[in-house]
Motif scaffolding. Structure first.
Motif, short mmCIF file in Angstrom:
data_model
loop_
_atom_site.label_atom_id
_atom_site.label_comp_id
_atom_site.label_asym_id
_atom_site.label_seq_id
_atom_site.Cartn_x
_atom_site.Cartn_y
_atom_site.Cartn_z
N ASP A 55 2.60 -6.00 6.96
CA ASP A 55 3.12 -8.08 6.66
C ASP A 55 5.04 -7.61 5.83
N TYR A 56 5.24 -6.55 5.11
CA TYR A 56 6.56 -7.03 4.49
C TYR A 56 6.73 -5.25 4.72
N VAL A 58 10.01 -3.35 2.63
CA VAL A 58 11.25 -3.69 2.03
C VAL A 58 11.85 -2.23 1.87
N VAL A 95 10.07 -4.93 -6.48
CA VAL A 95 9.47 -5.66 -5.57
C VAL A 95 7.71 -5.17 -5.03
N PHE A 96 8.45 -3.90 -3.96
CA PHE A 96 7.77 -2.85 -3.59
C PHE A 96 5.75 -2.86 -4.62
N ARG A 98 4.69 -4.53 -7.46
CA ARG A 98 4.64 -5.95 -7.16
C ARG A 98 3.38 -6.19 -6.04
N HIS A 99 4.27 -6.42 -4.79
CA HIS A 99 3.97 -6.07 -3.57
C HIS A 99 1.68 -5.88 -3.60
N GLU A 102 -0.25 -6.77 -5.49
CA GLU A 102 -1.07 -8.25 -5.62
C GLU A 102 -2.12 -8.22 -3.97
N LYS A 104 -0.96 -6.87 -1.31
CA LYS A 104 -0.20 -7.68 0.22
C LYS A 104 0.35 -5.52 0.86
N THR A 106 2.07 -3.72 2.13
CA THR A 106 4.08 -3.24 2.35
C THR A 106 4.50 -1.99 2.53
#
Length: 114
Positions: A55-56, A58, A95-96, A98-99, A102, A104, A106
């Motif tokens: 979905d993401y 980074v 950021v990675f 954190r995702h 959570e 996500k 990623t």
């Protein structure tokens, strides 16, 4: 998967240190990631990532963000429904993490120098 630390030229992931650019998936690390053009990212450089379908994505563009992401590369990624997040590697590894925390889906692609 968790990135423990980053400093110019190396990154520690789950307790293992890497000294070359790498791609970090939720369940594996692709070490020694090379690009067709060292400081310019192409969609071809990310074929495995795009095939994985996160979905993401980074992208850590280096300590000084010197790795370019041309518009056509951004478009190719976003056309596959992948949200592209990019910036300096120091910021992007956080950021990675954190995702991942959570839950996500990623993937992180990190340039470790310039």
């Amino acid at each position: 998967m968790k990135i423990d630390s980053y400093s110019f030229g190396n990154m520690s992931v789950n307790g293992k240190t890497y000294e070359n650019d790498l791609i970090v998936y939720p369940d594996k690390v692709e070490p020694e990631w090379w690009r067709e053009e060292g400081h310019s990212l192409s969609a071809k450089d990310l074929e495995g990532v795009i095939g994985y379908g996160p979905d993401y994505l980074v992208v850590g563009r280096g300590a000084s963000s010197n790795m370019a992401i041309p518009d056509e590369t951004s478009k190719a990624i976003e056309d596959k429904g992948i949200e592209l997040l990019s910036g300096g590697t120091e910021e992007m590894y956080e950021v990675f993490n954190r995702h991942m925390k959570e839950g996500k889906k990623t993937v992180g692609a990190f340039h470790l120098t310039c």
